[in-house]
Every structure is written in C-alpha cells, then in structure tokens.
Design a protein around this motif. Structure first.
Motif, short mmCIF file in Angstrom:
data_model
loop_
_atom_site.label_atom_id
_atom_site.label_comp_id
_atom_site.label_asym_id
_atom_site.label_seq_id
_atom_site.Cartn_x
_atom_site.Cartn_y
_atom_site.Cartn_z
N LEU A 24 0.80 -1.23 0.00
CA LEU A 24 0.00 0.00 0.00
C LEU A 24 0.83 1.27 0.00
CD1 LEU A 24 -2.63 -1.12 2.66
CD2 LEU A 24 -2.84 -1.22 0.16
N ASP A 25 2.03 1.20 0.56
CA ASP A 25 2.89 2.37 0.68
C ASP A 25 4.11 2.19 -0.21
OD1 ASP A 25 4.60 4.42 1.39
OD2 ASP A 25 4.48 4.05 3.54
N PHE A 26 4.18 2.96 -1.30
CA PHE A 26 5.28 2.81 -2.26
C PHE A 26 6.64 3.01 -1.62
CE2 PHE A 26 2.60 4.19 -6.18
CZ PHE A 26 1.99 2.95 -6.19
N HIS A 27 6.72 3.82 -0.56
CA HIS A 27 8.00 4.14 0.06
C HIS A 27 8.29 3.31 1.32
CE1 HIS A 27 8.67 7.48 -2.67
NE2 HIS A 27 7.39 7.75 -2.53
N ALA A 28 7.44 2.34 1.62
CA ALA A 28 7.65 1.50 2.81
C ALA A 28 9.00 0.79 2.71
CB ALA A 28 6.53 0.47 2.93
N ASP A 29 9.68 0.68 3.85
CA ASP A 29 10.99 0.03 3.88
C ASP A 29 11.15 -0.72 5.19
OD1 ASP A 29 13.61 -0.79 3.55
OD2 ASP A 29 14.46 1.21 3.59
N HIS A 30 11.39 -2.00 5.08
CA HIS A 30 11.64 -2.86 6.23
C HIS A 30 12.96 -3.57 5.94
CE1 HIS A 30 7.44 -2.20 7.36
NE2 HIS A 30 7.15 -2.46 6.09
N THR A 31 14.06 -3.04 6.47
CA THR A 31 15.39 -3.58 6.17
C THR A 31 16.18 -3.75 7.47
OG1 THR A 31 15.41 -2.48 4.02
CG2 THR A 31 17.53 -3.21 4.89
N SER A 32 16.83 -4.89 7.61
CA SER A 32 17.63 -5.18 8.80
C SER A 32 19.01 -5.66 8.42
CB SER A 32 16.94 -6.25 9.65
OG SER A 32 15.69 -5.77 10.12
N LEU A 33 19.96 -5.42 9.33
CA LEU A 33 21.34 -5.88 9.16
C LEU A 33 21.52 -7.15 9.99
CD1 LEU A 33 24.29 -5.31 8.16
CD2 LEU A 33 24.61 -4.02 10.28
N TYR A 34 22.11 -8.17 9.38
CA TYR A 34 22.34 -9.45 10.03
C TYR A 34 23.83 -9.80 9.97
CZ TYR A 34 17.30 -10.22 9.63
OH TYR A 34 15.94 -10.12 9.74
N ARG A 35 24.21 -10.76 10.82
CA ARG A 35 25.59 -11.26 10.80
C ARG A 35 25.55 -12.78 10.93
NH1 ARG A 35 30.42 -10.03 15.04
NH2 ARG A 35 32.14 -10.39 13.60
N THR A 36 26.27 -13.45 10.03
CA THR A 36 26.32 -14.91 10.07
C THR A 36 27.22 -15.39 11.20
OG1 THR A 36 28.23 -15.14 8.61
CG2 THR A 36 26.05 -15.00 7.55
N ARG A 37 27.19 -16.68 11.47
CA ARG A 37 28.05 -17.26 12.50
C ARG A 37 29.53 -17.05 12.18
NH1 ARG A 37 25.76 -23.02 12.23
NH2 ARG A 37 24.84 -22.12 10.40
N ARG A 38 29.86 -16.91 10.91
CA ARG A 38 31.26 -16.70 10.50
C ARG A 38 31.64 -15.22 10.46
NH1 ARG A 38 34.15 -20.97 7.75
NH2 ARG A 38 32.89 -22.84 7.73
N GLY A 39 30.69 -14.35 10.81
CA GLY A 39 31.00 -12.93 10.89
C GLY A 39 30.72 -12.13 9.64
#
Length: 155
Positions: free
Chosen positions: A84-99
């Motif tokens: 519904l919202d063209f500008h919606a943003d759901h973004t996250s930073l992750y880190r694997t077990r190896r860094g």
C-alpha cells in the motif's frame, strides 16, 4: 554460457569498474570536498567485492539465512505496508556465524528492494551481502550498536 562468454562478461565488468573508478577520481579532482565521500564509497564497494570473492572461494556464497543469522539492527521499519505504501521500507542488518554481514528486507515499489515489473516497479524483497565498512556505515547512520561489532576510536 560457454567459457568465452563468461570471460567476455568478466572483462566487461572489469572495464566498467575501472571506468567508474576513473570517473570518481576525476570528480574528486574537480571537487576535492567530495573526495572523502567518493573514497569511502569506493572502499565499501571494493570491500564487499573482496568479501564475495572470499565467500565464493570457501564455497559459501549465497547462503544467507535470516533464521540462523544474528539480527544486528533494524535499519528501517517505517510501519508502512509494502503493498500500500510505495516508500515502505523494512530492512535489517544481520551477521552470520562466521561474521559476514548482510542486509535483508522488503519494500514498496519505490523502496530499496523494488522489482521491475511490466515496465514499472512493484514491491519486492531481497538479501544483499555487505562488507564491514558498509555494515559499520549503516549502523552509524541508523544509530545502531557500532561499538558491539567494531572498534570505536575516540578522539
């Protein structure tokens, strides 16, 4: 795709990369105030490219799972619904077990994860590998826990 086509594509990618670097140098010489920003942008891109190379060498490229990685920080979650919202943003930073850091998320048709569809844009989702330099920049920009993952120098 045969080996000669792969070599041609790699050579073309290298030519584009060199041209982009030369363009950045020219811009920095024309406007020295931009030099630091351009250098940081190129550093982050090259850092990520080297990281991808190392992941490929280890045979681990492309294996990034938000269910098994550590959620480092939510970079954007504006509460909008991506359909519904063209500008919606759901973004996250992750880190694997190896860094290894990566970002994952979804967005509306004008957001980071948009997809090309029928001559226009549509909501989309994705995962993108990021190097340490870019991960730190993203954390600093979002007010995340930089000191938990990187050395912080005061001065």
């Amino acid at each position: 795709m045969d080996a000669s086509q792969i070599d041609d594509r790699q050579n073309e990618l290298a030519r584009h990369t060199v041209a982009a670097c030369q363009n950045a140098i020219t811009r920095a010489l024309e406007n020295p105030a931009q030099a630091i920003g351009l250098a940081r942008g190129l550093e982050a891109a090259l850092d990520t490219l080297l990281l991808v190379g190392r992941e490929v060498e280890r045979g681990e490229a492309g294996i990034y799972d938000t269910d098994t990685a550590v959620l480092v920080h939510v970079l954007a979650n504006d509460g909008g619904h991506i359909a519904l919202d063209f500008h919606a943003d759901h973004t996250s930073l992750y880190r694997t077990r190896r860094g290894t850091f990566f970002i994952a998320g979804q967005s509306g048709a004008c957001g980071r994860w948009k997809r090309h569809r029928n001559g226009g844009y549509a909501p989309g989702c994705g995962i993108e590998l990021v190097g340490d330099t870019e991960a730190r920049r993203l954390l600093e920009q979002a007010g995340g826990p930089v000191e938990k993952y990187f050395k912080v120098f005061e001065g």
